[in-house]
Write a protein that holds these residues in place. Structure first.
Motif, PDB file in Angstrom:
ATOM      1  N   ALA A 232       0.831  -1.207   0.000  1.00  0.00           N
ATOM      2  CA  ALA A 232       0.000   0.000   0.000  1.00  0.00           C
ATOM      3  C   ALA A 232       0.865   1.257   0.000  1.00  0.00           C
ATOM      4  O   ALA A 232       0.546   2.255  -0.660  1.00  0.00           O
ATOM      5  N   VAL A 233       1.972   1.215   0.739  1.00  0.00           N
ATOM      6  CA  VAL A 233       2.900   2.349   0.778  1.00  0.00           C
ATOM      7  C   VAL A 233       3.513   2.564  -0.611  1.00  0.00           C
ATOM      8  O   VAL A 233       3.584   3.692  -1.116  1.00  0.00           O
ATOM      9  N   LYS A 234       3.948   1.484  -1.248  1.00  0.00           N
ATOM     10  CA  LYS A 234       4.550   1.578  -2.592  1.00  0.00           C
ATOM     11  C   LYS A 234       3.537   2.111  -3.608  1.00  0.00           C
ATOM     12  O   LYS A 234       3.906   2.838  -4.542  1.00  0.00           O
ATOM     13  N   ARG A 235       2.280   1.758  -3.436  1.00  0.00           N
ATOM     14  CA  ARG A 235       1.226   2.266  -4.333  1.00  0.00           C
ATOM     15  C   ARG A 235       1.171   3.787  -4.279  1.00  0.00           C
ATOM     16  O   ARG A 235       1.152   4.458  -5.316  1.00  0.00           O
ATOM     17  N   GLU A 236       1.150   4.345  -3.066  1.00  0.00           N
ATOM     18  CA  GLU A 236       1.076   5.800  -2.918  1.00  0.00           C
ATOM     19  C   GLU A 236       2.315   6.479  -3.496  1.00  0.00           C
ATOM     20  O   GLU A 236       2.226   7.536  -4.114  1.00  0.00           O
ATOM     21  N   ILE A 237       3.472   5.871  -3.280  1.00  0.00           N
ATOM     22  CA  ILE A 237       4.712   6.437  -3.811  1.00  0.00           C
ATOM     23  C   ILE A 237       4.691   6.409  -5.334  1.00  0.00           C
ATOM     24  O   ILE A 237       5.089   7.383  -5.997  1.00  0.00           O
ATOM     25  N   PHE A 238       4.198   5.314  -5.898  1.00  0.00           N
ATOM     26  CA  PHE A 238       4.120   5.196  -7.359  1.00  0.00           C
ATOM     27  C   PHE A 238       3.240   6.299  -7.954  1.00  0.00           C
ATOM     28  O   PHE A 238       3.643   7.005  -8.886  1.00  0.00           O
ATOM     29  N   TYR A 239       2.031   6.479  -7.404  1.00  0.00           N
ATOM     30  CA  TYR A 239       1.112   7.468  -7.968  1.00  0.00           C
ATOM     31  C   TYR A 239       1.637   8.896  -7.786  1.00  0.00           C
ATOM     32  O   TYR A 239       1.486   9.736  -8.672  1.00  0.00           O
ATOM     33  N   SER A 240       2.256   9.174  -6.653  1.00  0.00           N
ATOM     34  CA  SER A 240       2.772  10.532  -6.434  1.00  0.00           C
ATOM     35  C   SER A 240       3.931  10.825  -7.391  1.00  0.00           C
ATOM     36  O   SER A 240       4.014  11.919  -7.959  1.00  0.00           O
ATOM     37  N   ARG A 241       4.805   9.843  -7.585  1.00  0.00           N
ATOM     38  CA  ARG A 241       5.933  10.047  -8.506  1.00  0.00           C
ATOM     39  C   ARG A 241       5.463  10.120  -9.953  1.00  0.00           C
ATOM     40  O   ARG A 241       5.990  10.915 -10.748  1.00  0.00           O
ATOM     41  N   GLU A 246       6.542  15.822  -5.172  1.00  0.00           N
ATOM     42  CA  GLU A 246       7.829  15.631  -4.494  1.00  0.00           C
ATOM     43  C   GLU A 246       7.839  14.390  -3.611  1.00  0.00           C
ATOM     44  O   GLU A 246       8.864  13.751  -3.435  1.00  0.00           O
ATOM     45  N   SER A 247       6.702  14.080  -3.021  1.00  0.00           N
ATOM     46  CA  SER A 247       6.617  12.939  -2.110  1.00  0.00           C
ATOM     47  C   SER A 247       5.174  12.461  -2.042  1.00  0.00           C
ATOM     48  O   SER A 247       4.249  13.158  -2.486  1.00  0.00           O
ATOM     49  N   ALA A 248       4.987  11.286  -1.455  1.00  0.00           N
ATOM     50  CA  ALA A 248       3.638  10.733  -1.322  1.00  0.00           C
ATOM     51  C   ALA A 248       2.769  11.616  -0.433  1.00  0.00           C
ATOM     52  O   ALA A 248       1.594  11.844  -0.728  1.00  0.00           O
ATOM     53  N   ILE A 249       3.353  12.129   0.643  1.00  0.00           N
ATOM     54  CA  ILE A 249       2.560  12.949   1.568  1.00  0.00           C
ATOM     55  C   ILE A 249       2.121  14.251   0.903  1.00  0.00           C
ATOM     56  O   ILE A 249       0.978  14.686   1.046  1.00  0.00           O
ATOM     57  N   LYS A 466      10.820   6.292   4.823  1.00  0.00           N
ATOM     58  CA  LYS A 466      11.803   5.208   4.753  1.00  0.00           C
ATOM     59  C   LYS A 466      11.703   4.462   3.423  1.00  0.00           C
ATOM     60  O   LYS A 466      12.716   4.127   2.805  1.00  0.00           O
ATOM     61  N   SER A 467      10.470   4.222   2.985  1.00  0.00           N
ATOM     62  CA  SER A 467      10.285   3.524   1.713  1.00  0.00           C
ATOM     63  C   SER A 467      10.762   4.384   0.539  1.00  0.00           C
ATOM     64  O   SER A 467      11.402   3.894  -0.388  1.00  0.00           O
ATOM     65  N   GLU A 468      10.472   5.693   0.601  1.00  0.00           N
ATOM     66  CA  GLU A 468      10.922   6.597  -0.461  1.00  0.00           C
ATOM     67  C   GLU A 468      12.446   6.704  -0.516  1.00  0.00           C
ATOM     68  O   GLU A 468      13.024   6.980  -1.572  1.00  0.00           O
ATOM     69  N   LEU A 473      10.647  -2.354   3.614  1.00  0.00           N
ATOM     70  CA  LEU A 473      10.034  -2.483   4.933  1.00  0.00           C
ATOM     71  C   LEU A 473       9.386  -3.850   5.114  1.00  0.00           C
ATOM     72  O   LEU A 473       8.672  -4.339   4.231  1.00  0.00           O
ATOM     73  N   THR A 474       9.607  -4.439   6.268  1.00  0.00           N
ATOM     74  CA  THR A 474       9.019  -5.734   6.622  1.00  0.00           C
ATOM     75  C   THR A 474       8.104  -5.566   7.830  1.00  0.00           C
ATOM     76  O   THR A 474       8.080  -4.504   8.469  1.00  0.00           O
ATOM     77  N   GLY A 475       7.406  -6.615   8.177  1.00  0.00           N
ATOM     78  CA  GLY A 475       6.564  -6.592   9.365  1.00  0.00           C
ATOM     79  C   GLY A 475       7.373  -6.275  10.604  1.00  0.00           C
ATOM     80  O   GLY A 475       6.910  -5.557  11.506  1.00  0.00           O
ATOM     81  N   GLU A 476       8.602  -6.786  10.684  1.00  0.00           N
ATOM     82  CA  GLU A 476       9.487  -6.515  11.819  1.00  0.00           C
ATOM     83  C   GLU A 476       9.821  -5.025  11.906  1.00  0.00           C
ATOM     84  O   GLU A 476       9.839  -4.435  12.986  1.00  0.00           O
ATOM     85  N   ASP A 477      10.062  -4.394  10.742  1.00  0.00           N
ATOM     86  CA  ASP A 477      10.369  -2.958  10.711  1.00  0.00           C
ATOM     87  C   ASP A 477       9.179  -2.143  11.205  1.00  0.00           C
ATOM     88  O   ASP A 477       9.333  -1.208  12.003  1.00  0.00           O
ATOM     89  N   PHE A 478       7.994  -2.486  10.708  1.00  0.00           N
ATOM     90  CA  PHE A 478       6.791  -1.765  11.125  1.00  0.00           C
ATOM     91  C   PHE A 478       6.600  -1.865  12.638  1.00  0.00           C
ATOM     92  O   PHE A 478       6.261  -0.886  13.307  1.00  0.00           O
ATOM     93  N   SER A 479       6.823  -3.056  13.178  1.00  0.00           N
ATOM     94  CA  SER A 479       6.620  -3.274  14.620  1.00  0.00           C
ATOM     95  C   SER A 479       7.600  -2.459  15.460  1.00  0.00           C
ATOM     96  O   SER A 479       7.225  -1.895  16.496  1.00  0.00           O
ATOM     97  N   LYS A 480       8.852  -2.387  15.031  1.00  0.00           N
ATOM     98  CA  LYS A 480       9.844  -1.608  15.784  1.00  0.00           C
ATOM     99  C   LYS A 480       9.488  -0.126  15.784  1.00  0.00           C
ATOM    100  O   LYS A 480       9.529   0.546  16.823  1.00  0.00           O
ATOM    101  N   ILE A 481       9.121   0.401  14.610  1.00  0.00           N
ATOM    102  CA  ILE A 481       8.741   1.814  14.507  1.00  0.00           C
ATOM    103  C   ILE A 481       7.532   2.092  15.396  1.00  0.00           C
ATOM    104  O   ILE A 481       7.498   3.082  16.134  1.00  0.00           O
TER     105      ILE A 481
END
Length: 596
Positions: A232-241, A246-249, A466-468, A473-481
């Motif tokens: 889902a994160v990559k989807r937003e980055i793709f459409y914004s680019r 400049e960025s997904a946000i 981070k993705s940009e 990113l993995t499930g482990e990364d999401f959990s730590k953040i």
């Protein structure tokens, strides 16, 4: 209870919307000719002001009528979802919407592709003045609109782009099964519907058991759900680019013409005001009488067994008193809502659950309720009345094309109503225990809507950045953040249990990227405006009513600025958070803690 057993005065007056099904069908069929007419303008909008005006006015009529049909059909279905007649009717309305979208899809691309001088000349025609803001908004997006072929490719990717979200929903809401827990000697399976009920239980054992079992289940799917969220994160980055943002946000905020400063100031302001949250956590620990507060204690009520039965007729009286600071005109509209049957009050068999405010430009701003005669139901009612009065003002003050307000400001009117009701309830509480019960309700609204949603917003911002930057990113990364953010937002007086790290995996809003911050900004704006209304009186009240009347005729930040709140200024959020700080101070003065 069957619907026919409920008194007419407690059902919405939907008959005034469409007096007969024959009228509904006639309008439905009448759209055929109008759709054919608008299709005839394809490729002709550059021919002259006449063609542009005729196309836009026909398009507007189609949208207005189809909105009526869609809303009526779905509201009738919501009365009793078992009724196959209205299931079919709502399906028919949905197919009509798809047909209209297809038929009118040429309008915006043709306006965007017009020569600027030519369009400017057309706009000198007095008839097109009515559509100036609509066209200006289309032109604002021009730098990020691609060629027709490129737009077609992006459109074709639409179904594919929702694959990650669909996979998450199927896994989380359909395929995953949660364990049973014991409550009062009974084995009860944990579900999405009852989990928060367990979290608010007075039994600590029940809270702990439900918390650990639900999150241990999600932990078992961490890698899979991590992959869906990363998608889902990559989807937003793709459409914004693809569109050149400049960025997904920034691409997401552009839709509402919102500055990145609003998002960043929200996070900064809340981060600066974490001490009141830490103090609230400490006080909750003291009230609950536990040696160490855990994450499964955070929703626990401060006091038990408060009987606050509030019949619907009593709720009406309280609401009218509580909203007096908004003036006679405002409370007069609330009376209209009660007297003219805007509200479908009680639950009946087959009725849609929850609550909403809805309607079309030509209908009453209806409210669906499932009223339960408790405090939460009364607050839900005043919340939905805020939406409906906002809609009433905007529809009666603006033409159809400018009447639909943005989601960014939608929660302001509803939340402000709740805050005024809260102020009234605290002033009129009967006894210390009732006051504590209401104060806890108030603090939990702030915690869950401002602090928690801001934490969600910071989580979203972090994972997209981070993705940009190229990090996979993995499930482990999401959990730590997520775990580290919980430590930041709740402080050291609570045990940040390891299981909370996986909570991100059950939040569907993360698949509607950069949406949750609007809950926090809406609440903050409402808090700041309620403070102005209570302290500045008539002038603040007048500015607020003008804000409600402005509908969608201005950009959200401009509307709020006119009302007295600048959401690009961090001070506005800080001012709202002062209300939370004061409420925490009130709680600290109740030093006769009820130990458990």
């Amino acid at each position: 209870m069957e619907r026919e057993k409920i008194e007419q005065i407690y059902k919405w007056d939907i008959e005034s919307f469409y007096s007969s099904e024959e009228k509904f069908e006639a309008e439905f069929k009448g759209l055929d000719e109008m759709i054919k007419k608008v299709e005839g303008f394809k490729g002709c909008l550059s021919n002259g002001a006449d063609e542009l005006f005729e196309c836009l006015s026909t398009y507007e009529q189609i949208m207005r009528i189809s909105e009526n049909l869609y809303v009526y059909a779905h509201m009738k279905k919501d009365e009793d979802n078992r009724n196959s007649k209205y299931q079919a009717l709502s399906g028919k309305a949905e197919m009509l919407s798809t047909r209209i979208s297809t038929a009118t899809s040429f309008v915006i691309p043709e306006i965007i592709s017009m020569n600027e001088k030519l369009l400017s000349g057309f706009m000198e025609d007095e008839r097109l003045t009515y559509y100036k803001r609509y066209i200006d908004e289309i032109i604002r997006k021009k730098p990020y609109v691609l060629s027709q072929n490129e737009e077609r490719i992006l459109a074709l990717s639409g179904d594919m782009s929702s694959a990650a979200e669909n996979a998450f929903e199927m896994l989380s809401f359909a395929d995953m099964k949660f364990p049973h827990i014991k409550e009062e000697g009974k084995e009860i399976r944990i579900t999405h519907a009852n989990f928060m009920t367990f979290m608010k239980s007075s039994s600590r054992e029940t809270r702990k058991d439900a918390f650990e079992k639900l999150y241990s289940t999600y932990e078992g799917y961490k890698n899979t759900i991590g992959a869906t969220l990363a998608g889902a994160v990559k989807r937003e980055i793709f459409y914004s680019r693809a569109r050149g943002h400049e960025s997904a946000i920034k691409g997401s905020l552009f839709e509402d013409n919102i500055s990145i400063d609003v998002y960043e100031n929200l996070i900064e302001a809340v981060s600066e005001k974490l001490q009141p949250m830490y103090k609230y956590v400490q006080l909750k620990k003291d009230f609950l009488g536990v040696e160490k507060l855990h994450m499964y204690d955070i929703y626990a009520p401060l006091v038990d067994d408060v009987d606050m039965k509030i019949p619907y007729e009593k709720a009406k009286e309280i609401i009218l008193e509580a909203l007096k600071p908004l003036g006679e005109e405002y409370t007069g509209i609330i009376k209209k809502a009660f007297d003219e049957r805007w509200i479908d009050v009680y639950e009946n068999d087959g009725k849609k659950g929850g609550a909403y405010s809805w309607g079309s430009y030509d209908s009453k701003p209806y409210i669906l309720m499932n009223y339960k005669e408790d405090l939460n139901s009364m607050f839900t009612l005043v919340h939905e009345l805020g939406h409906s009065v906002h809609s009433y003002y905007s529809r009666s003050s603006q033409p159809y094309i400018d009447a639909h307000y943005k989601i960014f400001v939608a929660e302001v009117a509803s939340t402000l109503n709740e805050l005024l009701l809260m102020e009234y309830m605290l002033k009129n509480a009967k006894g210390k225990k009732e006051k504590l019960y209401i104060l806890n309700y108030h603090l939990e609204q702030f915690r869950t809507t401002v602090y928690r949603q801001t934490m969600f917003a910071e989580f979203e911002k972090t994972i997209h950045e981070k993705s940009e930057a190229g990090q996979a990113l993995t499930g482990e990364d999401f959990s730590k953040i997520y775990y580290d953010l919980n430590k930041k937002y709740y402080g050291e007086d609570i045990e940040i249990d390891s299981q909370i790290a996986i909570e991100w995996a059950r939040v569907p809003h993360f698949y509607s990227n950069f949406y949750v911050y609007k809950y926090a900004t809406g609440f903050s704006a409402a808090a700041a405006l309620s403070f102005l209304i209570m302290n500045d009186g008539e002038s603040a009240q007048r500015r607020y009513i003008e804000f409600l009347k402005s509908g969608g005729s201005k950009y959200p930040l401009d509307q709020l600025r006119d009302a007295g709140v600048d959401m690009e200024d961090k001070y506005s959020v800080l001012k709202a958070l002062e209300l939370f700080e004061k409420a925490v101070e009130k709680l600290s003065l109740e030093d006769d803690f009820t130990k458990r």
